[in-house]
Design an enzyme around this catalytic site. Structure first.
Site, PDB file in Angstrom:
ATOM      1  N   GLU A 134       1.426  -1.338   0.035  1.00 55.54           N
ATOM      2  CA  GLU A 134      -0.420  -0.384   0.216  1.00 55.54           C
ATOM      3  C   GLU A 134       1.010   1.104  -0.575  1.00 55.54           C
ATOM      4  O   GLU A 134       1.340   1.714   0.802  1.00 55.54           O
ATOM      5  CB  GLU A 134      -0.648  -0.123   1.113  1.00 55.54           C
ATOM      6  CG  GLU A 134      -1.727  -1.037   1.543  1.00 55.54           C
ATOM      7  CD  GLU A 134      -3.468  -1.298   0.514  1.00 55.54           C
ATOM      8  OE1 GLU A 134      -3.409  -0.281   0.178  1.00 55.54           O
ATOM      9  OE2 GLU A 134      -3.770  -2.290   0.059  1.00 55.54           O
ATOM     10  N   CYS A 142      -2.236   9.469   3.086  1.00 59.09           N
ATOM     11  CA  CYS A 142      -1.196   8.995   1.389  1.00 59.09           C
ATOM     12  C   CYS A 142      -2.440   9.468   0.765  1.00 59.09           C
ATOM     13  O   CYS A 142      -1.791   9.505  -0.694  1.00 59.09           O
ATOM     14  CB  CYS A 142      -1.470   7.567   1.492  1.00 59.09           C
ATOM     15  SG  CYS A 142      -3.366   6.663   2.232  1.00 59.09           S
TER      16      CYS A 142
HETATM   17  P1  NAD Z   1       8.317   4.831   5.047  1.00 59.52           P
HETATM   18  O1  NAD Z   1       7.978   4.279   3.582  1.00 59.52           O
HETATM   19  O2  NAD Z   1       9.168   5.249   5.041  1.00 59.52           O
HETATM   20  O3  NAD Z   1       8.276   4.088   5.773  1.00 59.52           O
HETATM   21  C1  NAD Z   1       6.909   2.594   6.340  1.00 59.52           C
HETATM   22  C2  NAD Z   1       7.712   1.538   7.399  1.00 59.52           C
HETATM   23  O4  NAD Z   1       9.092   0.980   6.565  1.00 59.52           O
HETATM   24  C3  NAD Z   1       8.214   2.631   8.570  1.00 59.52           C
HETATM   25  O5  NAD Z   1       7.692   1.048   9.589  1.00 59.52           O
HETATM   26  C4  NAD Z   1      10.215   2.187   8.745  1.00 59.52           C
HETATM   27  O6  NAD Z   1       9.695   1.953   9.990  1.00 59.52           O
HETATM   28  C5  NAD Z   1       9.624   1.297   7.584  1.00 59.52           C
HETATM   29  N1  NAD Z   1      10.425   1.810   7.223  1.00 59.52           N
HETATM   30  C6  NAD Z   1      11.603   2.638   6.775  1.00 59.52           C
HETATM   31  N2  NAD Z   1      12.570   2.366   6.194  1.00 59.52           N
HETATM   32  C7  NAD Z   1      12.565   1.170   6.072  1.00 59.52           C
HETATM   33  C8  NAD Z   1      13.982  -0.106   4.937  1.00 59.52           C
HETATM   34  N3  NAD Z   1      14.993   0.166   4.299  1.00 59.52           N
HETATM   35  N4  NAD Z   1      13.663  -0.914   5.498  1.00 59.52           N
HETATM   36  C9  NAD Z   1      12.762  -1.417   6.040  1.00 59.52           C
HETATM   37  N5  NAD Z   1      11.545  -0.655   6.274  1.00 59.52           N
HETATM   38  C10 NAD Z   1      11.840   0.156   6.360  1.00 59.52           C
HETATM   39  O7  NAD Z   1       6.949   5.703   4.733  1.00 59.52           O
HETATM   40  P2  NAD Z   1       6.455   6.512   6.097  1.00 59.52           P
HETATM   41  O8  NAD Z   1       7.489   7.557   5.968  1.00 59.52           O
HETATM   42  O9  NAD Z   1       6.444   6.071   7.438  1.00 59.52           O
HETATM   43  O10 NAD Z   1       5.134   7.071   5.339  1.00 59.52           O
HETATM   44  C11 NAD Z   1       4.599   7.691   4.195  1.00 59.52           C
HETATM   45  C12 NAD Z   1       4.864   7.109   2.836  1.00 59.52           C
HETATM   46  O11 NAD Z   1       3.470   6.121   3.163  1.00 59.52           O
HETATM   47  C13 NAD Z   1       4.295   8.000   2.124  1.00 59.52           C
HETATM   48  O12 NAD Z   1       4.917   7.650   0.935  1.00 59.52           O
HETATM   49  C14 NAD Z   1       2.728   7.412   2.195  1.00 59.52           C
HETATM   50  O13 NAD Z   1       1.967   7.694   0.801  1.00 59.52           O
HETATM   51  C15 NAD Z   1       2.112   6.003   2.019  1.00 59.52           C
HETATM   52  N6  NAD Z   1       1.404   5.284   3.170  1.00 59.52           N
HETATM   53  C16 NAD Z   1       0.452   5.308   2.252  1.00 59.52           C
HETATM   54  C17 NAD Z   1      -0.487   4.514   2.665  1.00 59.52           C
HETATM   55  C18 NAD Z   1      -1.140   3.258   1.364  1.00 59.52           C
HETATM   56  O14 NAD Z   1      -1.897   3.197   2.112  1.00 59.52           O
HETATM   57  N7  NAD Z   1      -1.451   3.477   0.632  1.00 59.52           N
HETATM   58  C19 NAD Z   1      -1.350   5.155   3.957  1.00 59.52           C
HETATM   59  C20 NAD Z   1      -0.518   5.901   4.574  1.00 59.52           C
HETATM   60  C21 NAD Z   1       0.512   6.087   4.239  1.00 59.52           C
END
Ligand code: NAD
Length: 454
Positions: free
Chosen positions: A208, A242
């Site tokens: 997602e 998002c």
């Molecule tokens: P992110 O991708 O930075 O982090 C998401 C999760 O991944 C966190 O738990 C983080 O700790 C983990 N993570 C970060 N780097 C990692 C790595 N290298 N390896 C493994 N895990 C890792 O996202 P964010 O900043 O927390 O959230 C924002 C993003 O999420 C935006 O792009 C937004 O559009 C998206 N989002 C999508 C939805 C949806 O339902 N489609 C909902 C909310 C947010």
């Protein structure tokens, strides 16, 4: 550590308790009671982590998942039942059905913006389908992470649902382990890392993700309504949603009016000093704050632009005279900055949107049905609204998910159940009749087969 967790989960799953319908429903019920009991603490945690007003915390996180628990509990028996299907005529005395089985142990990784809902909501589907679950909430929202752990530890046995906390190191270990399913919500960049790691173990994934979700405001749109619904969807949770409108394409003939109406709406919603508003959130941390402030190109500010790092505040900001080579148009904004661009011919705007990665959401404001249909039929996107923003997410009756760069797979309502279930296709044959036609030696029976399969 992860190996030990996985061992416990496999052991728990093998006991087959999670496949028992009453067991699943009982735990959903226990979860509901516990969320109710800790409602105040959850709302406080969301306020601490994101400055989320209690109204938003309840509507988009706590109440949202409570409603899902009710919906799933009411429908689960129906969804989980074997589905009887037709059998082709050439298989006489045969019954065909689909049986849904849980994958096993599911890993759910959540982002920071709706840190409670985006962990609990997918978990509901995973439990409903009979899996055991390992949750990895965002480490950027530590207060919410702590209350999630408290609730889960109270409701579920060790090995059924566990919460793993911590930073990148532990997440890396998790995604490289042999779970039976990984459900990830987060950025496109990290989504690619998850999928690559999962591919090594052939672990199925739901991703997602995000992206730049456009809004088109056409010349015939009801501008009062458009301004209110765009400002609401954009500045909810300080733009960290998002499916928030990322940017606007407005018809040149109404762009000026729309800008004025959005400015007025911002003041109606948050007062002339949004900094003082009880109803306006904050940016999650200073890293995101610095990134967002660097996107505010002062000469292009139509409204807002104020910010204060001490309280992680960025004013609801509208940028005008923006083009695709502006920095703000490079990536998903994910904050309270709204760039506005103009168009003369809607076909041109659609063509440009189509040349970009497929967005998670798309919004069209127009009173003309053929314009509405032309845009939603031509542009590929996860889901969206006609004359509204964001609201398509707030229903258990439709799947929610992205397409292309904005994600793989979907959930919500019954789709949550099916996402976390493997559909086993089964044939049950009578032993009373033995069709020799298909067995060798075939001799000249090909003509008989020709008559059947045509
Ligand atoms: P992110 O991708 O930075 O982090 C998401 C999760 O991944 C966190 O738990 C983080 O700790 C983990 N993570 C970060 N780097 C990692 C790595 N290298 N390896 C493994 N895990 C890792 O996202 P964010 O900043 O927390 O959230 C924002 C993003 O999420 C935006 O792009 C937004 O559009 C998206 N989002 C999508 C939805 C949806 O339902 N489609 C909902 C909310 C947010």
């Amino acid at each position: 550590m992860v190996n030990e967790i996985l061992r416990k989960h496999k052991e728990f799953f093998e006991k087959n308790n999670t496949k028992d319908m009453d067991f699943r429903l009982r735990h959903l019920d226990k979860l509901r009671s516990s969320i109710k009991k800790y409602e105040k603490e959850i709302l406080e945690a969301l306020k601490d982590d994101l400055g989320k007003p209690h109204f938003e915390g309840y509507a988009t996180e706590v109440g949202y998942v409570m409603d899902s628990i009710s919906f799933i509990s009411k429908n689960l028996k129906k969804w989980a039942k074997d589905k009887n299907v037709k059998t082709p005529k050439h298989q006489p005395l045969t019954k065909s059905f689909v049986r849904y089985e849980p994958y096993g142990t599911v890993l759910i990784i959540g982002p920071f913006n709706y840190p409670f809902q985006l962990i609990i909501e997918p978990m509901l589907g995973a439990i409903a389908a009979g899996n055991t679950v390992v949750l990895k909430p965002s480490h950027d929202t530590v207060k919410t992470e702590a209350i999630i752990k408290k609730i889960i530890d109270e409701v579920f046995d060790d090995g059924y649902v566990n919460v793993v906390t911590g930073g990148r190191e532990i997440t890396t270990e998790l995604i490289n382990s042999k779970f039976d399913y990984i459900f990830f919500t987060g950025s496109v960049k990290v989504g690619k890392i998850i999928m690559e790691a999962a591919a090594k173990n052939l672990v199925p994934v739901t991703l997602e993700l995000g992206g730049k979700s456009p809004v088109i405001v056409h010349e015939d749109a009801n501008l009062d309504i458009a301004a209110k619904r765009i400002v609401w969807g954009k500045f909810l949770n300080a733009g960290q949603t998002c499916v928030a409108p990322d940017y606007i394409y407005a018809h040149n003939s109404i762009k000026g009016k729309l800008l004025e109406k959005m400015k007025k709406t911002i003041q109606e919603f948050y007062g002339t000093e949004a900094k003082e508003s009880e109803d306006y959130g904050k940016i999650v941390n200073s890293r995101q704050f610095d990134r967002l402030v660097s996107l505010i190109d002062t000469p292009k500010v139509f409204h807002g632009g104020d910010h204060d790092k001490n309280i992680l505040y960025i004013e609801p900001t509208i940028l005008d005279n923006i083009g695709w080579d502006d920095k703000v148009m490079e990536d998903e904004i994910f904050g309270p900055i709204l760039p506005v661009m103009g168009y003369e011919d809607i076909n041109e705007a659609v063509k440009i949107i189509k040349s970009k990665p497929k967005p998670l959401a798309f919004y069209i404001f127009s009173e003309n049905e053929s314009i509405q249909n032309m845009t939603i039929d031509n542009i590929s996107f996860g889901g969206g609204c006609i004359n509204d923003t964001v609201s398509h997410v707030a229903t258990p009756y439709m799947p929610f998910g992205g397409v292309g760069n904005s994600g793989i797979g979907s959930y919500h309502g019954k789709d949550s159940f099916y996402t976390f279930s493997h559909a086993k296709s089964m044939i049950k044959k009578s032993s009373k009749l033995n069709m020799k036609l298909i067995f060798p030696p075939y001799k000249d029976r090909i003509n008989m087969v020709r008559k059947i399969l045509k």
